[in-house]
Scaffold this motif. Sequence first.
Motif, PDB file in Angstrom:
ATOM      1  N   ALA A 135       0.839  -1.202   0.000  1.00  0.00           N
ATOM      2  CA  ALA A 135       0.000   0.000   0.000  1.00  0.00           C
ATOM      3  C   ALA A 135       0.869   1.245   0.000  1.00  0.00           C
ATOM      4  O   ALA A 135       1.997   1.233   0.504  1.00  0.00           O
ATOM      5  CB  ALA A 135      -0.929   0.003   1.217  1.00  0.00           C
ATOM      6  N   LEU A 136       0.322   2.313  -0.569  1.00  0.00           N
ATOM      7  CA  LEU A 136       0.981   3.620  -0.574  1.00  0.00           C
ATOM      8  C   LEU A 136      -0.090   4.680  -0.353  1.00  0.00           C
ATOM      9  O   LEU A 136      -0.960   4.885  -1.201  1.00  0.00           O
ATOM     10  CB  LEU A 136       1.700   3.844  -1.907  1.00  0.00           C
ATOM     11  N   ILE A 137      -0.047   5.316   0.819  1.00  0.00           N
ATOM     12  CA  ILE A 137      -1.054   6.301   1.216  1.00  0.00           C
ATOM     13  C   ILE A 137      -0.369   7.642   1.416  1.00  0.00           C
ATOM     14  O   ILE A 137       0.585   7.748   2.187  1.00  0.00           O
ATOM     15  CB  ILE A 137      -1.765   5.880   2.513  1.00  0.00           C
ATOM     16  N   VAL A 138      -0.854   8.667   0.727  1.00  0.00           N
ATOM     17  CA  VAL A 138      -0.266   9.998   0.811  1.00  0.00           C
ATOM     18  C   VAL A 138      -1.244  10.941   1.505  1.00  0.00           C
ATOM     19  O   VAL A 138      -2.409  11.041   1.107  1.00  0.00           O
ATOM     20  CB  VAL A 138       0.069  10.551  -0.592  1.00  0.00           C
ATOM     21  N   LEU A 139      -0.759  11.618   2.545  1.00  0.00           N
ATOM     22  CA  LEU A 139      -1.574  12.587   3.277  1.00  0.00           C
ATOM     23  C   LEU A 139      -1.149  13.988   2.867  1.00  0.00           C
ATOM     24  O   LEU A 139      -0.029  14.418   3.157  1.00  0.00           O
ATOM     25  CB  LEU A 139      -1.410  12.404   4.787  1.00  0.00           C
ATOM     26  N   GLU A 140      -2.034  14.682   2.170  1.00  0.00           N
ATOM     27  CA  GLU A 140      -1.744  16.042   1.723  1.00  0.00           C
ATOM     28  C   GLU A 140      -1.738  16.990   2.911  1.00  0.00           C
ATOM     29  O   GLU A 140      -2.524  16.860   3.850  1.00  0.00           O
ATOM     30  CB  GLU A 140      -2.810  16.480   0.713  1.00  0.00           C
ATOM     31  N   ARG A 141      -0.840  17.980   2.857  1.00  0.00           N
ATOM     32  CA  ARG A 141      -0.795  19.008   3.897  1.00  0.00           C
ATOM     33  C   ARG A 141      -1.012  20.380   3.254  1.00  0.00           C
ATOM     34  O   ARG A 141      -2.016  20.600   2.599  1.00  0.00           O
ATOM     35  CB  ARG A 141       0.527  18.913   4.657  1.00  0.00           C
ATOM     36  N   ALA A 221       3.913  16.785   1.848  1.00  0.00           N
ATOM     37  CA  ALA A 221       3.026  15.657   2.143  1.00  0.00           C
ATOM     38  C   ALA A 221       3.754  14.588   2.953  1.00  0.00           C
ATOM     39  O   ALA A 221       4.986  14.553   3.023  1.00  0.00           O
ATOM     40  CB  ALA A 221       2.510  15.053   0.830  1.00  0.00           C
ATOM     41  N   VAL A 222       2.961  13.711   3.561  1.00  0.00           N
ATOM     42  CA  VAL A 222       3.487  12.558   4.296  1.00  0.00           C
ATOM     43  C   VAL A 222       3.019  11.298   3.586  1.00  0.00           C
ATOM     44  O   VAL A 222       1.844  11.204   3.206  1.00  0.00           O
ATOM     45  CB  VAL A 222       2.989  12.556   5.758  1.00  0.00           C
ATOM     46  N   ALA A 223       3.909  10.346   3.385  1.00  0.00           N
ATOM     47  CA  ALA A 223       3.563   9.107   2.683  1.00  0.00           C
ATOM     48  C   ALA A 223       3.759   7.907   3.598  1.00  0.00           C
ATOM     49  O   ALA A 223       4.790   7.789   4.266  1.00  0.00           O
ATOM     50  CB  ALA A 223       4.413   8.940   1.423  1.00  0.00           C
ATOM     51  N   SER A 234       6.442   1.778   6.668  1.00  0.00           N
ATOM     52  CA  SER A 234       7.414   2.869   6.585  1.00  0.00           C
ATOM     53  C   SER A 234       6.678   4.188   6.433  1.00  0.00           C
ATOM     54  O   SER A 234       5.524   4.227   5.988  1.00  0.00           O
ATOM     55  CB  SER A 234       8.366   2.664   5.401  1.00  0.00           C
ATOM     56  N   LEU A 235       7.359   5.257   6.803  1.00  0.00           N
ATOM     57  CA  LEU A 235       6.784   6.593   6.668  1.00  0.00           C
ATOM     58  C   LEU A 235       7.827   7.517   6.057  1.00  0.00           C
ATOM     59  O   LEU A 235       8.970   7.564   6.506  1.00  0.00           O
ATOM     60  CB  LEU A 235       6.322   7.135   8.020  1.00  0.00           C
ATOM     61  N   ALA A 236       7.433   8.247   5.011  1.00  0.00           N
ATOM     62  CA  ALA A 236       8.332   9.185   4.338  1.00  0.00           C
ATOM     63  C   ALA A 236       7.877  10.612   4.600  1.00  0.00           C
ATOM     64  O   ALA A 236       6.689  10.914   4.539  1.00  0.00           O
ATOM     65  CB  ALA A 236       8.363   8.907   2.838  1.00  0.00           C
TER      66      ALA A 236
END
Length: 277
Positions: A135-141, A221-223, A234-236
């Motif tokens: 999975a790859l989830i991106v949280l927009e800021r 953003a945070v991924a 993992s968190l990018a």
Amino acid sequence: MFNGLIDIIKTMRITDVIDILIIAYVMYRLIMVIHKTRAEQLLKGLAVLIVITKLSEWLQLRTVNYILRNAMTVGVIALLIVFQPELRRGLESLGRSGFLGKNFFFFNEEEKDMSEVLGEICDAVQFLSRSKIGALIVLERETGLNELIETGIAMDSKISSELLINTFIPNTPLHDGAVIIRGDRIMAAGCFLPLTDNQNLSSELGTRHRAGIGVTEISDAVAIIVSEETGTISLAQNGRLSRHLDAKTLKEVLSSIFEVKENKKPVWKKWGNKHAD
């Protein structure tokens, strides 16, 4: 020399001090933008080239000096092209700094319980990790990701752990690519993200991890990445990757990033009209 310095200080006006502080701040921001990027190495190379140019002039190496001076002229344009990602990142950083006011560009605000949103995301990530579903989830800021949202399939759905899980189930239409979240809504799935240019990453990191890092290099953003092979979470953020997180640690890190505290409902910034659930 000391007396001359004192004379200069005596003649300084308050505007001169402000001028110096502004230049110092701009230089500091530039250094922070290029720190540990390819631009840092290129600037070191440019400094060496300038020294060699001056040295050739001092030694009267006319041909060498002529070539180097002309190379420097063309090099200014080349630098703008090569440094394009860093320049973009720097301008975006300036735009996020709040110089024009935190809500200057935002006209629609509504309070959302971010703690609940993060809970849904972390529950989904925990299930995906346990099941070894990639999975790859991106949280927009603050930085808008409309360009990336348009590469995927529009959803505009309220976040739930069940919906996130179903999106990444293998062999389903939307499982490949990234999910982009804005506020408390899933904006799109199956999105294509830019890959990082970082050559120092471990060879065991695949396309999913490189895409997660890449989107955080061009935005704030945070991924969140779940490995399909190992289930590792993992968190990018800011082009850096933190690996081997569990669901509890992930929520703590996200809560820290989004400044979520108990009994506090942070304001989500919206683009466009309010949505009806």
